[in-house]
Motif scaffolding. Sequence first.
Motif, PDB file in Angstrom:
ATOM      1  N   GLY A  78       0.810  -1.224  -0.162  1.00  0.00           N
ATOM      2  CA  GLY A  78      -0.177   0.150   0.047  1.00  0.00           C
ATOM      3  C   GLY A  78       0.904   1.260   0.056  1.00  0.00           C
ATOM      4  O   GLY A  78       0.514   2.543  -0.247  1.00  0.00           O
ATOM      5  N   LYS A  79       2.057   1.116   0.233  1.00  0.00           N
ATOM      6  CA  LYS A  79       3.053   2.210   0.435  1.00  0.00           C
ATOM      7  C   LYS A  79       4.012   2.481  -0.881  1.00  0.00           C
ATOM      8  O   LYS A  79       4.778   3.219  -1.049  1.00  0.00           O
ATOM      9  CB  LYS A  79       4.019   2.182   1.682  1.00  0.00           C
ATOM     10  CG  LYS A  79       3.473   2.098   2.866  1.00  0.00           C
ATOM     11  CD  LYS A  79       2.489   3.359   3.203  1.00  0.00           C
ATOM     12  CE  LYS A  79       1.704   3.341   4.504  1.00  0.00           C
ATOM     13  NZ  LYS A  79       0.626   4.221   4.758  1.00  0.00           N
ATOM     14  N   VAL A  80       3.623   1.593  -1.658  1.00  0.00           N
ATOM     15  CA  VAL A  80       4.286   1.608  -3.126  1.00  0.00           C
ATOM     16  C   VAL A  80       3.340   2.160  -4.265  1.00  0.00           C
ATOM     17  O   VAL A  80       2.263   1.902  -4.312  1.00  0.00           O
ATOM     18  CB  VAL A  80       4.440   0.324  -3.761  1.00  0.00           C
ATOM     19  CG1 VAL A  80       5.077   0.087  -5.166  1.00  0.00           C
ATOM     20  CG2 VAL A  80       5.323  -0.607  -2.777  1.00  0.00           C
ATOM     21  N   SER A  81       3.926   3.230  -5.038  1.00  0.00           N
ATOM     22  CA  SER A  81       2.949   3.765  -6.275  1.00  0.00           C
ATOM     23  C   SER A  81       2.385   2.859  -7.166  1.00  0.00           C
ATOM     24  O   SER A  81       3.155   1.749  -7.376  1.00  0.00           O
ATOM     25  CB  SER A  81       3.999   5.170  -6.531  1.00  0.00           C
ATOM     26  OG  SER A  81       4.924   4.575  -7.506  1.00  0.00           O
ATOM     27  N   SER A  82       1.607   3.435  -7.621  1.00  0.00           N
ATOM     28  CA  SER A  82       0.808   2.586  -8.732  1.00  0.00           C
ATOM     29  C   SER A  82       1.860   2.438 -10.118  1.00  0.00           C
ATOM     30  O   SER A  82       1.966   1.661 -10.735  1.00  0.00           O
ATOM     31  CB  SER A  82      -0.242   3.004  -9.395  1.00  0.00           C
ATOM     32  OG  SER A  82      -0.431   4.409  -9.914  1.00  0.00           O
ATOM     33  N   ARG A  83       2.773   3.615  -9.981  1.00  0.00           N
ATOM     34  CA  ARG A  83       3.560   3.498 -11.359  1.00  0.00           C
ATOM     35  C   ARG A  83       4.837   2.488 -11.170  1.00  0.00           C
ATOM     36  O   ARG A  83       5.180   1.708 -11.911  1.00  0.00           O
ATOM     37  CB  ARG A  83       4.298   4.988 -11.213  1.00  0.00           C
ATOM     38  CG  ARG A  83       5.372   5.061 -12.436  1.00  0.00           C
ATOM     39  CD  ARG A  83       5.730   6.424 -12.802  1.00  0.00           C
ATOM     40  NE  ARG A  83       4.794   7.019 -13.653  1.00  0.00           N
ATOM     41  CZ  ARG A  83       4.877   8.065 -14.119  1.00  0.00           C
ATOM     42  NH1 ARG A  83       6.079   8.810 -14.154  1.00  0.00           N
ATOM     43  NH2 ARG A  83       3.768   8.662 -14.793  1.00  0.00           N
ATOM     44  N   ALA A  84       5.233   2.434  -9.728  1.00  0.00           N
ATOM     45  CA  ALA A  84       6.169   1.499  -9.367  1.00  0.00           C
ATOM     46  C   ALA A  84       5.612   0.161  -9.565  1.00  0.00           C
ATOM     47  O   ALA A  84       6.312  -0.746 -10.267  1.00  0.00           O
ATOM     48  CB  ALA A  84       6.826   1.643  -7.950  1.00  0.00           C
ATOM     49  N   LEU A 138      10.696  12.815   0.149  1.00  0.00           N
ATOM     50  CA  LEU A 138      11.350  13.310   1.194  1.00  0.00           C
ATOM     51  C   LEU A 138      12.011  14.568   1.110  1.00  0.00           C
ATOM     52  O   LEU A 138      12.636  15.057   2.458  1.00  0.00           O
ATOM     53  CB  LEU A 138      12.347  12.163   1.739  1.00  0.00           C
ATOM     54  CG  LEU A 138      11.813  11.172   2.870  1.00  0.00           C
ATOM     55  CD1 LEU A 138      10.575  10.417   2.442  1.00  0.00           C
ATOM     56  CD2 LEU A 138      12.814  10.197   3.144  1.00  0.00           C
ATOM     57  N   GLN A 139      11.866  15.162   0.063  1.00  0.00           N
ATOM     58  CA  GLN A 139      12.599  16.290  -0.002  1.00  0.00           C
ATOM     59  C   GLN A 139      12.123  17.641   0.807  1.00  0.00           C
ATOM     60  O   GLN A 139      12.653  18.417   1.280  1.00  0.00           O
ATOM     61  CB  GLN A 139      12.654  17.047  -1.609  1.00  0.00           C
ATOM     62  CG  GLN A 139      13.457  16.204  -2.694  1.00  0.00           C
ATOM     63  CD  GLN A 139      14.877  16.321  -2.480  1.00  0.00           C
ATOM     64  OE1 GLN A 139      15.432  17.434  -2.121  1.00  0.00           O
ATOM     65  NE2 GLN A 139      15.758  15.294  -2.901  1.00  0.00           N
ATOM     66  N   SER A 140      10.561  17.453   0.835  1.00  0.00           N
ATOM     67  CA  SER A 140       9.767  18.097   2.111  1.00  0.00           C
ATOM     68  C   SER A 140       9.864  17.694   3.189  1.00  0.00           C
ATOM     69  O   SER A 140       9.762  18.787   4.133  1.00  0.00           O
ATOM     70  CB  SER A 140       8.391  18.178   1.257  1.00  0.00           C
ATOM     71  OG  SER A 140       7.842  17.164   1.240  1.00  0.00           O
ATOM     72  N   ALA A 141       9.955  16.540   3.527  1.00  0.00           N
ATOM     73  CA  ALA A 141      10.323  16.001   4.785  1.00  0.00           C
ATOM     74  C   ALA A 141      11.631  16.423   5.530  1.00  0.00           C
ATOM     75  O   ALA A 141      11.307  17.042   6.774  1.00  0.00           O
ATOM     76  CB  ALA A 141      10.231  14.285   4.920  1.00  0.00           C
ATOM     77  N   VAL A 142      12.492  16.747   4.709  1.00  0.00           N
ATOM     78  CA  VAL A 142      13.745  17.285   5.412  1.00  0.00           C
ATOM     79  C   VAL A 142      13.522  18.684   5.821  1.00  0.00           C
ATOM     80  O   VAL A 142      13.835  18.951   7.026  1.00  0.00           O
ATOM     81  CB  VAL A 142      14.934  17.466   4.300  1.00  0.00           C
ATOM     82  CG1 VAL A 142      15.712  18.259   4.644  1.00  0.00           C
ATOM     83  CG2 VAL A 142      15.292  15.878   3.943  1.00  0.00           C
ATOM     84  N   ASP A 157       6.092   9.336   9.872  1.00  0.00           N
ATOM     85  CA  ASP A 157       5.196   8.669   8.909  1.00  0.00           C
ATOM     86  C   ASP A 157       5.810   8.363   7.597  1.00  0.00           C
ATOM     87  O   ASP A 157       6.000   7.164   6.902  1.00  0.00           O
ATOM     88  CB  ASP A 157       3.964   9.713   8.551  1.00  0.00           C
ATOM     89  CG  ASP A 157       2.910   9.493   9.856  1.00  0.00           C
ATOM     90  OD1 ASP A 157       3.153   8.573  10.538  1.00  0.00           O
ATOM     91  OD2 ASP A 157       2.230  10.237   9.800  1.00  0.00           O
ATOM     92  N   GLU A 158       6.621   9.415   7.224  1.00  0.00           N
ATOM     93  CA  GLU A 158       7.515   9.418   5.871  1.00  0.00           C
ATOM     94  C   GLU A 158       8.321   8.381   6.172  1.00  0.00           C
ATOM     95  O   GLU A 158       8.552   7.420   4.938  1.00  0.00           O
ATOM     96  CB  GLU A 158       7.977  10.834   5.574  1.00  0.00           C
ATOM     97  CG  GLU A 158       7.120  11.895   5.411  1.00  0.00           C
ATOM     98  CD  GLU A 158       6.960  12.719   6.496  1.00  0.00           C
ATOM     99  OE1 GLU A 158       6.860  12.113   7.623  1.00  0.00           O
ATOM    100  OE2 GLU A 158       6.295  13.874   6.290  1.00  0.00           O
TER     101      GLU A 158
END
Lengths: 136, 485
Positions: free
Chosen positions: B186-192, B257-261, B281-282
């Motif tokens: 559920g944490k994997v994108s549909s594109r992946a 994670l760019q924004s998580a930083v 969460d991230e």
Amino acid sequence: MALNGYKEVEHTADIALQVWARDFPSLLKQAAEGLYALMDAVLETAQSKTHQNFTIPHGNHETVVVDFLTELLFFVEEKGLALSDFSFENGQNEISVQSTGRRILTWERDIKAVTFHDLNLERTATGFSITITFDV
Amino acid sequence: MSTITEKTFTKLSDYEWEIPKDFRSDMRVPVRVFASQALLQDALKDNSIEQAVNASTLPGLVEAVMVMPDMHQGYGFPIGGVAATDLETGVISPGGIGYDINCGVRLLSSRITLEEATPFLSDLATVVDQLCPSGVGVGGRKKLSNAEMVEVCLRGANWAKDDVYTAAEDLRRTEDQGCLPGADPGKVSSRAMERGKNQLGTLGSGNHFIEVDLVTEVFDEVAAGAMGLYRGELAVQIHTGSRGFGHQICTDYVRRLQSAVTKYGIKLPDKQLVCAPITSDEGQDYLAAMRCAANYAFLNRQILTNNVRQAFETVLAGKVDRWQLRQVYDIAHNIGKFERHQVNGDQKMVCVHRKGATRAFGPGTEGLPTEYQEIGQPVLVPGSMGTGSWVLTGTETSMLRCFGSCCQGGGRVLSRSQAKRSIWDETLLQQLEQDGIDVRAGSLPGLAEEAPQAYKDVNQVVESVVGAGIAKKVALIKPLIVIKG
């Protein structure tokens, strides 16, 4: 030096590309050309052109470069297409990209991903310059 | 910014060097390099040490950032880097694991002698090449459904448990039994998911390979015997990872994670070092997705193993008495895992990032198969395609000095473009053939990029880890057949 262009930069493990252009949309176009050149992509004839549209989220310039090139890699891997003739339109939440797709017959090198490594867009006397490192 | 020279290091031993944490004001822990003086000097020619110093600024690091002797410049972390973070105060960094999540190596042993195999080697190369899809843009034999992808993420190599070519001991002899717990599709994108569906059971390109090797030297007969490796007999190596599935998961989370930083107020010297607190969460989402890719990679190598076994059966059954292949071990060299290690005298769970470095657990470590409890974990160190590869074991020292870790291979010295410029494809192919190596390569320019001259001398790398006491020599194997994408 031409106002717009790209060249491969030495990197021990991976591959890096220096791209320069007079404005940011031109920089994205040059980066796309450079990406396909690094892959050594051979394209089908012009008759096979199709229209391909996609969007990328707004962000700072560096993030837009990564998102744009990541999208192009997805088109290569999943659809076998190289994109060109880009036009960009700024929407409220995202950038709409219109382009022309041409089928790739073969390519010599897989590029796994576009990295943020030391990614800094620099303003130069003639426009913009950036060095992008790709994971291969 | 301070320049790093040999004088920057404190010499701890002939094979261990340290940059103290006061070298740069943003360092949180020292950087410890395992290398001979010559390899250390080599490493100073690119930015790998500076990247290790950058990595030492991450929050919650434990002890030191370790660097293996095959280090070379990557992006964010150096390749050959090991960093452990505290589970409560530390971070998880996708850049400290890499895009090809759980890229790794599997070694298979046989009782086939060179004499028996020689008449069939060319056919063997052809059939292995046919049964193991490789090269740029090449998909697998079967496109998976969404439900199957979910199963793959959750079960890893167990997904192929019922395959006629899977042996029960394969899973036992794989790191974490071929399946990391805590994966969440559920944490994997549909594109992946989309990219993963078509690539299971494929080798890929670049430095990935399948080799049929010959055991040419044995240094530790007890350990080699436990692994089923005997001088003059064939072995097989498979080097690949999680393919586009893992690349996309890393891409997605480096972006997120760019924004998580910013959110968590983490200052970084390089954006590719992006990270998030493990407890956030991230951080938890990335760990859950990364484990899906790790499980996909374990299964990918299992499927290729089974295809190689089918090829051996096709070519050798009825002609050679014992054509079967037994798994020696399967190790990851781009991964992040929760492991128990001794930290400041206490046993503690930490998150070990290994980027271009392998696990090398010493004798008696929990989780090793019974047959390896006394000798330690097999450590597989491929050289370049024209040279030998090493089989080592982990030691008590590797557990104490570097979180049970070791080198992964030769390490690049020439960039890909330098290699292509300086090495003629046809000359290389001819040279390898003269050395008795049958090479099947999808791309000749791709072959030049991976030429032996493009890599450090793997023997020097191995001398360094053995000299530092973090591994012991078991056997040397040399290639007879190389399949490359």
